[in-house]
Design an enzyme around this catalytic site. Structure first.
Site, PDB file in Angstrom:
ATOM      1  N   GLY A   1       4.920   3.466   2.143  1.00  0.00           N
ATOM      2  CA  GLY A   1       3.531   3.097   1.846  1.00  0.00           C
ATOM      3  C   GLY A   1       2.560   3.954   2.628  1.00  0.00           C
ATOM      4  CG  ASN A   2      -1.091   4.771   1.408  1.00  0.00           C
ATOM      5  OD1 ASN A   2      -2.062   4.046   1.554  1.00  0.00           O
ATOM      6  ND2 ASN A   2      -0.587   5.057   0.208  1.00  0.00           N
TER       7      ASN A   2
END
Ligand SMILES: Cc1cc2nc3c(=O)[nH]c(=O)nc-3n(C[C@H](O)[C@H](O)[C@H](O)COP(=O)(O)O)c2cc1C
Length: 400
Positions: free
Chosen positions: A208-209
Site C-alpha cells: 500500500g501507500n
C-alpha cells in the site's frame, strides 16, 4: 461587523430534527440565523425550539408581522439561504416558483446563494418529477446536495438520507465564503479519485501507500459546494463520506481503474488525486504466507499496474474533458513533474513534495499546479481545501 445573515428553511421531513444541529453550528460560528419552517415542519419540531435556538422570531406564514413585510425582507437581507431538509414538495415549489408560505416567498426574493439539502424516501428522490425539479434548481445556480445512502424512516434503507449536519454546515461555510459568485461548476459532473490503492499479497497483507485521501476529499467537497455533481472514487481512506457526493469504494488499482472509467464516461473533469500503486504482486496466496525457519523468504514478483491517468488522458471519454493528475515527488520535484505531465498527457498536474512528515495524512499542503500550456500556479502552504479551490479555478477556466 454585522454577522452574516443565514435563513435556515426547514421543510416537513422526518429529518427536521437534524436541522437543530445545523442551526447550532451556524449560530455558534457567528451567523445570525432566521429559521423559516414550513407548516409541515412544525409537526416534527415545534416553533419554540427554532425560536429558542436561533434567538429570532419564527413564523411559517406571510401574515405575521405584516408591517415588516417579512415575505420580501427576509430573503432580500439574507447572505445565504439553506433549506435542510428539503422535501420533495418544497423542491417542487421552489423549481416552479410557487409562493404560498414564508419559506417559498423567501426563496423567490433571495438574491444570495441558495443550498438545498433534500431528504426523502428513495422512490420520491428517484421520481422523474423530483429529478427534473432538482435539475431545474441546479441549472438556475442553486447548490443541491446529493442525499446520502443509508437508513430511512421505518425499516427502509437507500438513497435519500439527509447528510450529516456537520457536512451540510461545511458546504454552507464554503458557499458563504465564495459569496454571490455563481456556483461555477453547476450542471457539471466531476470525478475525483482519493486515497491509496492496496494490492493484496495474501488474505492479511497488502502493498500500500501512505495516502490518507484528505486532499481528494477536499476536492470533492469544494466541487460540491461549487455546484458540481461529484463522483468520488475512494480507495481505503476510512474517512466519512462527504455530503452531497456519490462515493464509490474501491480497493486495488484495477478496481479503481474500472470505477474511474465508468464514472468518467459522462464527466466534464476527472481529477486523479488517489495514489495508485504502480505495481501489484504477480501472485496472490489464498492462505497466509508462513515464515519458514532457516529459510529466506521467497521474493515478491511484481506486475505493472495499468496507467489510469495516461489512459484517460489519451482517450478522453468526451470532447473537452479536463484531466488533472497529481504527482507526489520526493526530489527534483518540478523537473520530475514537468516530465510526468508530458508523459501522461493530462491538462494539469498538481506537483507536491512528499515525505514521511510531509503532505500524507496532514491537513495542509503546498504545491505547484503545472499546465500543459506551460503555466505554473504555485499554491502556498495552507489547508488542502485552498489547493482544491485553485484546482477547480483552473479546471473551470479550461471548461470554458
Ligand atoms: C412521518 C412523515 C415523514 C415524512 N418525511 C418526509 C421526508 O423525509 N421527505 C419528504 O419529501 N416528505 C416527507 N413527508 C411528506 C411531507 O411532510 C409532505 O409532502 C408535506 O406536504 C411537505 O410539506 P412542506 O414541503 O411544505 O414541508 C413526510 C410525512 C410524514 C407524515
Amino acid at each position: 461587523m454585522d454577522k452574516p445573515k443565514v435563513v435556515l428553511g426547514v421543510s416537513g421531513g422526518i429529518a427536521a430534527y437534524k436541522a437543530c444541529e445545523l442551526l447550532r453550528r451556524l449560530t455558534e460560528s457567528g451567523h445570525d440565523v432566521r429559521v423559516v419552517p414550513t407548516a409541515s415542519a412544525l409537526h416534527f419540531v415545534g416553533a419554540a425550539t427554532w425560536s429558542a435556538l436561533s434567538g429570532n422570531p419564527v413564523s411559517t406564514e406571510v401574515w405575521d408581522d405584516v408591517h415588516e413585510v417579512p415575505h420580501v425582507r427576509i430573503g432580500q437581507q439574507a447572505d445565504l439561504v439553506v433549506v435542510a431538509p428539503a422535501t420533495a414538495d418544497t423542491l417542487a415549489k421552489a423549481a416552479h416558483g410557487l409562493a404560498d408560505d414564508l419559506l417559498t416567498n423567501t426563496l423567490l426574493t433571495a438574491r444570495c446563494p441558495v443550498v438545498f439539502a433534500p431528504a426523502m424516501h428513495t422512490e420520491m428522490w428517484e421520481h422523474p418529477a423530483t429529478q427534473e425539479n432538482v435539475a431545474t434548481l441546479r441549472r438556475r445556480g442553486a447548490v443541491v446536495v446529493e442525499p446520502a445512502v443509508g437508513r430511512l424512516t421505518g425499516v427502509d434503507t437507500g438513497k435519500g438520507r439527509l447528510p450529516d449536519p456537520a457536512e451540510i454546515f461545511e458546504i454552507c461555510r464554503r458557499v458563504l465564503a465564495r459569496g454571490v459568485r455563481e456556483p461555477d461548476l453547476a450542471g457539471r459532473h466531476v470525478v475525483v479519485s482519493a486515497g491509496g490503492t492496496r494490492e493484496p499479497l495474501d488474505p492479511v497483507r497488502f502493498l500500500g501507500n501512505r495516502s490518507s485521501g484528505k486532499q481528494g476529499y477536499a476536492l470533492a467537497r469544494t466541487a460540491a459546494a461549487r455546484g458540481a455533481r461529484v463522483t468520488l472514487i475512494a480507495a481505503n481512506t476510512g474517512l466519512p463520506d462527504p455530503a452531497g457526493v456519490d462515493v464509490v469504494q474501491v480497493g486495488t488499482a484495477v478496481q479503481l481503474r474500472e470505477a474511474v472509467l465508468k464514472a468518467a464516461a459522462d464527466a466534464d473533469a476527472v481529477v486523479m488525486a488517489a495514489a495508485v500503486a504502480d505495481f501489484r504482486p504477480a501472485a496472490y496466496a489464498a492462505g497466509k504466507i508462513k515464515k519458514k525457519d532457516d529459510q529466506e523468504p521467497d521474493p515478491i514478483v511484481l506486475l505493472r499496474n495499468p496507467d489510469i491517468l495516461a489512459e484517460i488522458s489519451a482517450e478522453r471519454a468526451r470532447p473537452g474533458q479536463v484531466v488533472v493528475g497529481f504527482a507526489a515527488e520526493t526530489d527534483d520535484v518540478l523537473a520530475n513533474g514537468r516530465a510526468k505531465l508530458r508523459r501522461k498527457g493530462c491538462d494539469l498536474l498538481v506537483v507536491n513534495e512528499v515525505g514521511e512528515r510531509k503532505t500524507f495524512g496532514s491537513e495542509e499542503n503546498e504545491a505547484v499546479v503545472l499546465g500543459a500550456d506551460g503555466s505554473e500556479t504555485p499554491v502556498p502552504h495552507g489547508p488542502k481545501e485552498a489547493l482544491a479551490e485553485t484546482v477547480w479555478d483552473l479546471v473551470t477556466r479550461r471548461l470554458g
